[in-house]
Enzyme design. Sequence first.
Site, short mmCIF file in Angstrom:
data_model
loop_
_atom_site.label_atom_id
_atom_site.label_comp_id
_atom_site.label_asym_id
_atom_site.label_seq_id
_atom_site.Cartn_x
_atom_site.Cartn_y
_atom_site.Cartn_z
N HIS A 183 0.85 -1.25 -0.06
CA HIS A 183 -0.10 0.04 -0.14
C HIS A 183 1.06 1.24 0.20
O HIS A 183 0.58 2.21 -0.81
CB HIS A 183 -0.94 -0.10 1.39
CG HIS A 183 -1.82 1.12 1.47
ND1 HIS A 183 -3.01 1.44 0.53
CD2 HIS A 183 -1.65 2.12 2.22
CE1 HIS A 183 -3.49 2.76 1.10
NE2 HIS A 183 -2.59 3.09 2.05
N GLN A 207 -8.14 14.93 1.30
CA GLN A 207 -6.76 14.60 2.16
C GLN A 207 -5.76 15.00 1.16
O GLN A 207 -4.54 15.84 1.50
CB GLN A 207 -6.73 13.16 1.88
CG GLN A 207 -5.86 12.52 3.07
CD GLN A 207 -6.12 10.86 2.99
OE1 GLN A 207 -6.80 10.41 2.62
NE2 GLN A 207 -4.81 10.43 3.22
N THR A 260 -4.14 0.13 5.60
CA THR A 260 -4.81 -0.59 4.44
C THR A 260 -3.93 -1.85 4.18
O THR A 260 -2.68 -1.79 4.09
CB THR A 260 -4.87 0.26 3.17
OG1 THR A 260 -5.48 1.57 3.62
CG2 THR A 260 -5.67 -0.35 2.19
#
Lengths: 455, 455
Positions: free
Chosen positions: B146, B251, B370
């Site tokens: 990730h 974000q 994640t």
Amino acid sequence: MTALNSTHDPALRSWVETANLPGADFPIQNLPFGAFERDGHARTGVAIGDRIVDLHALHEAALIDGDAALACAAASGGSLNPLMALEPRYLSALRRALSALLRRDSPQAPQVQSREAALLPRIADVTMRLPCEIGDYTDFLTSLYHTERHGRYKGLADPLPPAFKSLPIAYHGRASSLRVSGGEVRRPRGQYRDPHGNVCFGPAPALDFELELAAFIGRGNAFTQPIAIDDAHDHIFGYCLLNDWSAKSIQWFEQVLGPFLGKSFHSSLSPWIVTAEALAPFRKPAPSRAAGDPALLPHLHGTFDQQNGGLNIELEAYLSTTKMRANGVAAVRITRTHLDNLYWTFAQMVTHHASNGCNLRTGDLLGSGTISGADDLSRACLTELTNAGKDPLQLPNGETRTALEDGDEVVFRARAVQPGAVSIGFGECRGTIAPALEALASSGSSMSSRSEAHA
Amino acid sequence: MTALNSTHDPALRSWVETANLPGADFPIQNLPFGAFERDGHARTGVAIGDRIVDLHALHEAALIDGDAALACAAASGGSLNPLMALEPRYLSALRRALSALLRRDSPQAPQVQSREAALLPRIADVTMRLPCEIGDYTDFLTSLYHTERHGRYKGLADPLPPAFKSLPIAYHGRASSLRVSGGEVRRPRGQYRDPHGNVCFGPAPALDFELELAAFIGRGNAFTQPIAIDDAHDHIFGYCLLNDWSAKSIQWFEQVLGPFLGKSFHSSLSPWIVTAEALAPFRKPAPSRAAGDPALLPHLHGTFDQQNGGLNIELEAYLSTTKMRANGVAAVRITRTHLDNLYWTFAQMVTHHASNGCNLRTGDLLGSGTISGADDLSRACLTELTNAGKDPLQLPNGETRTALEDGDEVVFRARAVQPGAVSIGFGECRGTIAPALEALASSGSSMSSRSEAHA
């Protein structure tokens, strides 16, 4: 909230004479709220001079009535949160009742004085606690000067992040390690790069203080429901001083998704919440934006906030070392700054925070970020005061500092000051660096205790 | 914690027959803990098949004794935190007692069955709540895949941050907006750059899910006192699924000190805490480090953790759209991954978190980050599944997605699987994207309500 009421009358004096001394932090116009421990019981109270009105004792004494009595009852269970969650008129009523009880000409003064031991303990005789339960703690980054200087230390071409003037930048802080002012601040262990660039784990060098003001949320907002900018002021119960102690060595190495262990070892709060209502005489327009700055987005532009979003608050940091104290050398003031140095108002921080539907809860804490200004004395952390270590701080006894050493004590003070008003203080936010604890014993012994627990 | 006890016996079956169905999440070997609302009362309970053992009712029925009864009493007040704070042997005793009550050959089965309405409500008949009070929520970033993919999307020369293999990177998350699985996830409003690069404020595009496992802290550590790596396992009460919903557009613009409003609008947890004890049969060695990786620093290297720090847990994400559901098209599995894809163990996360003296408290939540793996199906968020939007996800009915749209439902499932053990499930973590709320009314009306409140 702008409307002044009888508690703000600059002519008022208290029969608690220490409240009337020049420069007293807690004159009768202030009436800040705090929590303390007394004979093993959690209590809440209101500071007046060197005394505290014990709200549990006041509730039992039944000297006030109406909304003030309801507000007092809400706070009498040992936590301020229930009072903070009420409509602001309850706080107003309680402040008016306290002001009426404590003023020089109060007809009830003899009744209070006859129960002084129960109703009015000395601050020096109790142990202060965190003023309320804090669910979430958010720390902002709202001083342009602090942000720009740090960007330059990192050698960034544009030292200001692109978003800085569009929104108040923030990160979630650690709530569990918030502590009330006083006592030891244990130097953390952590991972950092040694001077050769090797990653090591040990007592963290480059320890710093950061001088901030923090707002406490009174009434919260419902999950998914934002807060309009001109309602935001009504969600702020009051303010305290915040020392956002920082282990820069840890922070420099760990920081990918923001500060973490470099901050979460300890953050100190001054014990008294100076209410937004007490600060009404010290309101001023929001700091003005420079020509060329992007226009405020509509949801952050409030008529009331633009006219009243600033506060005339002066803040100072003092440093003393073990050697200075041993030789009777007074603590030296190393920072003097002003809340004007924030680019954003606290109302804008509140509105931005809730703009995505995030629910703020009663007691939540919003730190301003380091309140550094343009001039040298207004640099509000050691990193800036020493130009990132290049210009060590010269202390009066010949010692120098580029970072905090074990035994160093840092004290913050702040006052709201306005011509025509009696100035009010925040009390102190104090902490002394204690040496790191010894490293943990080998895992062998702890494993055996683990196995035992599961036998 | 490695020691298996009678509750792990794979031959056990329950007289609650739904617990014995193939693929059941809650067989008698699982006994996960949760909290729910029943007739307006807060309750805690333990899932078995499609039923819940109501711990308040069990406490009142006095069917168990000893440490198990004490553990049950601790949980009978409507919150799991008091039970979670106890020494692990109390949980063990309660699990053994529940296992004995619920197994097929239990002599007490008739006593429970005769009070089934009180003792064994159907899960479908109650409203699940967050399983415990969560003081602080920390989210880690521990999948190398990730992290590397996101680094490449950003065009970084070295897509992995330098600290990644030295410590489990983390940030503080928002505790107030954690919600139990189910219902609507309101699309947040926020500031982001439109396709022309202009900063705007409105309903956030680029909404994503992130599939994580999260650990709940049982017993905490004292402020300033670290946790040795081989003690860390004893501080983990159990695990649940976490959907770290992310508004990527917010974000990307806001992120200077880590994620903030891009995450704090909503995070979803599955309702059941699968205990670390129930997961004992699924333990495995910690994921191995690659040749050339830096050596583990000693405080993160534990003999017990290296041998038992991994867990054989498979995780999946399913997606359905409004159109798919309207046309009877089944939800499609878009992610299948494994906990092996984490570079760090949960014990290492705990030890790192407390290594600076930060106090973890009972109920604190630690998200894994994640859980993406190397292969295509193991990408655990839409950003990765679509290669940052370049390869839209093709759905079975011809729709495509690069981000979540209003009405999209995401469901996470996970199972612990091990040859020779009865596999146990985590239940579901479910949420459906709801359209953003209308913008707030002008500040004029809110100002008048503000003034009124202070009149």
